[in-house]
Design a protein around this motif. Structure first.
Motif, PDB file in Angstrom:
ATOM      1  N   LEU A  36      39.290  42.641  34.455  1.00 14.91           N
ATOM      2  CA  LEU A  36      39.697  43.967  33.978  1.00 14.91           C
ATOM      3  C   LEU A  36      40.118  43.916  32.515  1.00 14.91           C
ATOM      4  CD1 LEU A  36      41.627  45.283  37.108  1.00 14.91           C
ATOM      5  CD2 LEU A  36      39.373  45.976  36.311  1.00 14.91           C
ATOM      6  N   ALA A  37      40.747  42.811  32.123  1.00 18.99           N
ATOM      7  CA  ALA A  37      41.184  42.688  30.729  1.00 18.99           C
ATOM      8  C   ALA A  37      39.971  42.655  29.798  1.00 18.99           C
ATOM      9  CB  ALA A  37      42.018  41.430  30.556  1.00 18.99           C
ATOM     10  N   ARG A  38      38.877  42.090  30.290  1.00 15.74           N
ATOM     11  CA  ARG A  38      37.668  42.029  29.484  1.00 15.74           C
ATOM     12  C   ARG A  38      37.129  43.434  29.217  1.00 15.74           C
ATOM     13  NH1 ARG A  38      32.171  39.625  31.919  1.00 15.74           N
ATOM     14  NH2 ARG A  38      30.803  40.797  30.539  1.00 15.74           N
ATOM     15  N   LEU A  39      37.273  44.327  30.199  1.00 14.91           N
ATOM     16  CA  LEU A  39      36.735  45.679  30.050  1.00 14.91           C
ATOM     17  C   LEU A  39      37.724  46.618  29.381  1.00 14.91           C
ATOM     18  CD1 LEU A  39      35.112  46.021  33.570  1.00 14.91           C
ATOM     19  CD2 LEU A  39      33.925  45.739  31.410  1.00 14.91           C
ATOM     20  N   ASN A  40      39.012  46.435  29.696  1.00 10.89           N
ATOM     21  CA  ASN A  40      40.031  47.322  29.146  1.00 10.89           C
ATOM     22  C   ASN A  40      41.317  46.529  28.973  1.00 10.89           C
ATOM     23  OD1 ASN A  40      41.985  49.181  28.593  1.00 10.89           O
ATOM     24  ND2 ASN A  40      41.531  50.527  30.319  1.00 10.89           N
ATOM     25  N   PRO A  41      41.598  46.092  27.732  1.00 11.26           N
ATOM     26  CA  PRO A  41      42.754  45.209  27.500  1.00 11.26           C
ATOM     27  C   PRO A  41      44.081  45.865  27.883  1.00 11.26           C
ATOM     28  CG  PRO A  41      41.340  45.365  25.555  1.00 11.26           C
ATOM     29  CD  PRO A  41      40.865  46.390  26.511  1.00 11.26           C
ATOM     30  N   ASN A  42      44.096  47.203  27.992  1.00 15.37           N
ATOM     31  CA  ASN A  42      45.360  47.875  28.293  1.00 15.37           C
ATOM     32  C   ASN A  42      45.634  47.997  29.782  1.00 15.37           C
ATOM     33  OD1 ASN A  42      45.837  48.320  25.561  1.00 15.37           O
ATOM     34  ND2 ASN A  42      44.480  50.107  25.593  1.00 15.37           N
ATOM     35  N   PHE A  43      44.747  47.442  30.584  1.00 13.22           N
ATOM     36  CA  PHE A  43      44.887  47.576  32.030  1.00 13.22           C
ATOM     37  C   PHE A  43      45.953  46.606  32.536  1.00 13.22           C
ATOM     38  CE2 PHE A  43      42.108  49.329  35.532  1.00 13.22           C
ATOM     39  CZ  PHE A  43      43.087  49.202  36.479  1.00 13.22           C
ATOM     40  N   LYS A  44      47.130  47.117  32.855  1.00 15.38           N
ATOM     41  CA  LYS A  44      48.216  46.225  33.262  1.00 15.38           C
ATOM     42  C   LYS A  44      48.741  46.502  34.667  1.00 15.38           C
ATOM     43  CE  LYS A  44      48.629  43.849  29.436  1.00 15.38           C
ATOM     44  NZ  LYS A  44      49.082  44.480  28.215  1.00 15.38           N
ATOM     45  N   ASN A  45      48.699  47.770  35.078  1.00 17.38           N
ATOM     46  CA  ASN A  45      49.353  48.121  36.351  1.00 17.38           C
ATOM     47  C   ASN A  45      48.450  47.817  37.545  1.00 17.38           C
ATOM     48  OD1 ASN A  45      47.805  50.008  35.063  1.00 17.38           O
ATOM     49  ND2 ASN A  45      48.895  51.777  35.881  1.00 17.38           N
ATOM     50  N   LEU A  46      48.211  46.532  37.769  1.00 18.56           N
ATOM     51  CA  LEU A  46      47.258  46.133  38.802  1.00 18.56           C
ATOM     52  C   LEU A  46      47.796  46.293  40.214  1.00 18.56           C
ATOM     53  CD1 LEU A  46      46.162  44.473  36.222  1.00 18.56           C
ATOM     54  CD2 LEU A  46      44.920  43.228  37.961  1.00 18.56           C
ATOM     55  N   MET A  98      55.408  44.626  28.300  1.00 18.27           N
ATOM     56  CA  MET A  98      55.402  46.027  27.892  1.00 18.27           C
ATOM     57  C   MET A  98      55.325  46.919  29.114  1.00 18.27           C
ATOM     58  SD  MET A  98      52.404  47.983  25.888  1.00 18.27           S
ATOM     59  CE  MET A  98      51.571  48.576  27.334  1.00 18.27           C
ATOM     60  N   SER A  99      54.337  46.596  29.983  1.00 18.16           N
ATOM     61  CA  SER A  99      54.190  47.413  31.165  1.00 18.16           C
ATOM     62  C   SER A  99      55.358  47.171  32.116  1.00 18.16           C
ATOM     63  CB  SER A  99      52.887  47.079  31.871  1.00 18.16           C
ATOM     64  OG  SER A  99      52.987  45.803  32.452  1.00 18.16           O
ATOM     65  N   ASP A 100      55.894  45.947  32.087  1.00 12.89           N
ATOM     66  CA  ASP A 100      57.011  45.628  32.971  1.00 12.89           C
ATOM     67  C   ASP A 100      58.234  46.467  32.623  1.00 12.89           C
ATOM     68  OD1 ASP A 100      56.077  42.176  33.118  1.00 12.89           O
ATOM     69  OD2 ASP A 100      55.749  43.778  34.566  1.00 12.89           O
ATOM     70  N   ALA A 101      58.397  46.692  31.326  1.00 16.54           N
ATOM     71  CA  ALA A 101      59.546  47.475  30.905  1.00 16.54           C
ATOM     72  C   ALA A 101      59.387  48.936  31.288  1.00 16.54           C
ATOM     73  CB  ALA A 101      59.723  47.356  29.397  1.00 16.54           C
ATOM     74  N   ARG A 115      40.036  53.930  36.825  1.00 18.81           N
ATOM     75  CA  ARG A 115      39.291  53.859  38.091  1.00 18.81           C
ATOM     76  C   ARG A 115      37.843  53.461  37.820  1.00 18.81           C
ATOM     77  NH1 ARG A 115      41.259  56.846  42.407  1.00 18.81           N
ATOM     78  NH2 ARG A 115      39.233  57.748  42.827  1.00 18.81           N
ATOM     79  N   GLN A 116      37.277  54.050  36.766  1.00 19.09           N
ATOM     80  CA  GLN A 116      35.899  53.718  36.417  1.00 19.09           C
ATOM     81  C   GLN A 116      35.780  52.234  36.063  1.00 19.09           C
ATOM     82  OE1 GLN A 116      33.333  56.371  35.942  1.00 19.09           O
ATOM     83  NE2 GLN A 116      32.019  54.587  36.157  1.00 19.09           N
ATOM     84  N   VAL A 117      36.778  51.740  35.348  1.00 20.60           N
ATOM     85  CA  VAL A 117      36.763  50.333  34.950  1.00 20.60           C
ATOM     86  C   VAL A 117      36.776  49.425  36.188  1.00 20.60           C
ATOM     87  CG1 VAL A 117      38.223  48.531  33.949  1.00 20.60           C
ATOM     88  CG2 VAL A 117      37.699  50.582  32.630  1.00 20.60           C
ATOM     89  N   ILE A 118      37.552  49.808  37.211  1.00 20.40           N
ATOM     90  CA  ILE A 118      37.576  48.997  38.435  1.00 20.40           C
ATOM     91  C   ILE A 118      36.191  48.993  39.082  1.00 20.40           C
ATOM     92  CG2 ILE A 118      38.568  48.747  40.746  1.00 20.40           C
ATOM     93  CD1 ILE A 118      41.074  50.141  39.634  1.00 20.40           C
ATOM     94  N   ALA A 119      35.577  50.189  39.136  1.00 21.68           N
ATOM     95  CA  ALA A 119      34.254  50.281  39.768  1.00 21.68           C
ATOM     96  C   ALA A 119      33.234  49.447  39.002  1.00 21.68           C
ATOM     97  CB  ALA A 119      33.818  51.738  39.851  1.00 21.68           C
ATOM     98  N   ILE A 120      33.339  49.465  37.669  1.00 24.73           N
ATOM     99  CA  ILE A 120      32.400  48.675  36.860  1.00 24.73           C
ATOM    100  C   ILE A 120      32.679  47.184  37.054  1.00 24.73           C
ATOM    101  CG2 ILE A 120      31.711  48.095  34.502  1.00 24.73           C
ATOM    102  CD1 ILE A 120      32.293  51.021  33.751  1.00 24.73           C
ATOM    103  N   ALA A 121      33.964  46.819  37.023  1.00 26.76           N
ATOM    104  CA  ALA A 121      34.324  45.408  37.173  1.00 26.76           C
ATOM    105  C   ALA A 121      33.802  44.863  38.490  1.00 26.76           C
ATOM    106  CB  ALA A 121      35.849  45.257  37.106  1.00 26.76           C
ATOM    107  N   ARG A 122      33.892  45.691  39.528  1.00 28.03           N
ATOM    108  CA  ARG A 122      33.440  45.253  40.843  1.00 28.03           C
ATOM    109  C   ARG A 122      31.942  44.979  40.841  1.00 28.03           C
ATOM    110  NH1 ARG A 122      34.785  48.977  45.865  1.00 28.03           N
ATOM    111  NH2 ARG A 122      33.586  50.506  44.699  1.00 28.03           N
ATOM    112  N   ALA A 123      31.213  45.735  40.017  1.00 30.15           N
ATOM    113  CA  ALA A 123      29.768  45.574  40.006  1.00 30.15           C
ATOM    114  C   ALA A 123      29.320  44.397  39.157  1.00 30.15           C
ATOM    115  CB  ALA A 123      29.118  46.857  39.506  1.00 30.15           C
TER     116      ALA A 123
END
Lengths: 261, 341
Positions: free
Chosen positions: A128-138, B1-4, A150-158
């Protein structure tokens, strides 16, 4: 490029009662090729792609993967053959989190057969980081994520698994401009890796920017298959709407070549 | 950042859904504590070890049914047949005992009969594409009719002491003989049904959280089509959930009949509603994809304690029905509020 095409669909038929949703369509896809699949709603393009992804059984016809005849009875069969699909609906389980969705149906397990959530989280974080570096709330259920995430998850899965063929059904329909650009970049990257891509889209701009070839369906039939530099947007529109090229059509690249001469 | 930023978002609108689930379970737990405190104040006999054990015994049946029901509800279905399957399983076990089969295999046959009813439900739902509500309503009539037909509507009694052990026995029971020859129970022991409930609850919770089938059960209830497209064998998953529900109903039936040492073909009428109520009170969503075993256990104890406490307070059985009816509506209402966008 003498090797057998990645995908050959030959004379595919799909009937619902008396309605021929897909009527004797033959189509192929080579390594590192992006083929745009266009048509009205109900022209049969989604149907055709669902057949290739194993989500729908064809009424007739043959599918070959790298020359080998195959028969898909469920989506798992197609995935095992290296065909991954990004559905327009994304096909995510809303109550599960991103790693669970990413590995749904292909969960990683520990030695004792338990779910290996730690390994799945780690792998999900990387892809996910490769597709969207801001994706943190896993850890959040995907229902609480934004459309882009959500789209990024669907793409990552593929693309996470050993993908040879990627079917993208309206991948940018729900996305903002920057995310659309990300998807476009990704398509180019995957093409360079030798993956064959079917891009189902309504967006003529995307199609002309990304595709090597366009295939147009109309009322279940295949009405045109052209290299992208042969046709103009108007030609393609004519194929979509009328099911045929304009009466005075000639291949765009040849015409230009003739004018230059 | 997200943790905060995370704790802040828990209270914000975006974090409502995950926070809502735990909030629901917390409020159920709070209700349970309030019930215990209220009944303890109203009746001194309520808050005693003996009554506690009685509650454990009474709740074990609802709990077993509720666990199976939770599996089914998480897949997005419902199982209305568990009360009837409970009766049929008890009758099958009792008939096997009467036919000379030893108690353990006889009870095994009863549980297997329950599992078979559940599997039938699952096949009707997945192969004939009949909605779970209708399919299990049919099984509710079929199993009840079978139980009544097999016994001629007459309870089977005289099943012997061994048959009563599962329902009446207890672990760590300490009894000393008084000099006058009467037994003196120092510690009544932990009833076997309570131990069985604990084992089943832990096992199924493990199944739901740590095993692939558990994840697939959640995925199926969350978005069936997505699960199917992702390679989850949705039909097999549902079949599994309904079979488990049937088997656990069979187990509950054996516990209940063993406690009575009599197989009552008319036992367990409306038990499915208690089981559904337990699951929903515990936070399972009737639209699927949400539910926990711990929540269902809390729900089962709320219903068990409500029944017991009202009994102890001398409230009539009719009024009890009215109260439980309101509790069920209230629980489903809370579910609706939670699912509102």
């Amino acid at each position: 490029m003498s090797a057998a095409p990645l995908v050959e669909m030959i004379g595919i038929e799909k009937h619902f009662g008396g309605i021929r949703a897909v009527d004797g369509v033959s189509i192929d896809l080579h390594r590192g090729e992006v083929v745009g699949l266009l048509g009205h709603n109900g022209a049969g393009k989604s149907c055709l792609m669902r057949i290739l992804s194993g989500a729908m059984a064809p009424s007739g016809g043959e599918i070959r993967i790298m020359g080998e005849p195959v028969s898909f009875t469920e989506p798992n069969d197609a995935r095992e053959a290296g065909i991954e699909t990004i559905y327009q609906t994304l096909a995510l389980a809303d109550h599960l989190d991103a790693p669970a969705n990413l590995f749904l149906g292909r969960e990683l397990k520990t030695r004792f057969g338990n779910l290996d959530d730690r390994a799945m989280l780690k792998a999900a974080r990387e892809v996910l980081a490769r597709l969207n570096p801001n994706f943190k709330n896993l850890g959040d259920p995907v229902s609480s994520l934004s459309g882009g995430q959500r789209q990024v998850i669907a793409i990552a899965r593929a693309i996470y698994f050993d993908t040879k063929v990627l079917i993208m059904d309206e991948p940018t329909a729900a996305l903002g401009p920057s995310e659309t650009a990300m998807v476009a970049g990704l398509i180019k990257e995957l093409r360079a890796e030798g993956i064959g891509i079917f891009l189902v889209s309504h967006d003529m701009h995307d199609v002309f920017e990304l595709c090597d070839r366009v295939v147009v369906m109309n009322k279940g039939r295949l009405v045109g298959s052209h290299a992208i530099d042969e046709v103009t947007k108007d030609d393609v529109l004519s194929l979509i709407v009328k099911g045929e090229l304009p009466a005075d059509w000639s291949a765009r690249n040849l015409t230009q070549a003739a004018q230059h001469a | 950042m997200s943790d905060a930023s995370k704790p802040a978002s828990e209270f914000g609108l975006s974090g409502m859904i995950p926070a809502g689930v735990s909030l629901h379970r917390l409020s159920a737990l709070l209700t349970l504590c309030l019930l215990i405190a209220g009944f303890a104040l109203s009746s001194p006999a309520f808050f005693s070890i003996n009554n506690g054990l009685t509650i454990l015994l009474q709740t074990s049946v609802i709990g077993l049914l509720g666990i199976g029901m939770t599996l089914v509800i998480v897949t997005g279905g419902i199982d209305l047949s568990v009360g009837s399957v409970l009766a049929l399983s008890g009758v099958v076990s009792a008939m096997a005992v009467k036919a000379g089969v030893p108690v353990v295999p006889a009870m095994g046959a009863g549980v297997a009969a329950g599992a078979a009813c559940g599997a039938f439900n699952g096949l009707v739902i997945t192969k004939l594409r009949i909605p779970p509500f209708v399919a299990t309503l049919g099984m509710m009539l079929i199993a009840r009719g079978l139980a009544l037909q097999l016994t001629g509507a007459i309870p089977i009694s005289g099943l012997g002491e061994a048959f009563g052990l599962l329902g009446n026995g207890a672990l760590f029971r300490v009894v000393e003989m008084r000099p006058n020859g009467f037994p003196n129970v120092i510690f009544p022991g932990i009833p076997y049904p309570a131990i069985l409930l604990l084992i089943v609850a832990v096992a199924v919770a493990y199944l739901l959280r740590r095993r692939q089938i558990g994840r697939h059960i959640f995925a199926t209830g969350s978005n069936e089509e997505a699960a199917r497209l992702s390679g989850v064998r949705v039909d097999r998953t549902k079949l599994y959930a309904y079979t488990m529900s049937g088997a656990l109903a069979g187990l509950a039936g054996n516990v209940l009949m063993s406690r009575l040492i009599t197989a009552q073909p008319s036992e367990g009428v409306m038990a499915e509603l208690d089981a559904i109520a337990a699951a929903v009170i515990g936070g399972a969503s009737l639209s699927g994809g949400v539910g926990t075993i711990s929540g269902t256990m809390i729900g089962a104890f709320i219903i068990g304690i409500l029944r017991n406490g009202l009994n102890m307070a001398g409230v009539s059985a009719f009024i009890q029905q009215i109260v439980i009816g309101f509790v069920v509506i209230g629980a489903v209402w809370i579910d609706q509020i939670r699912n509102r966008p």
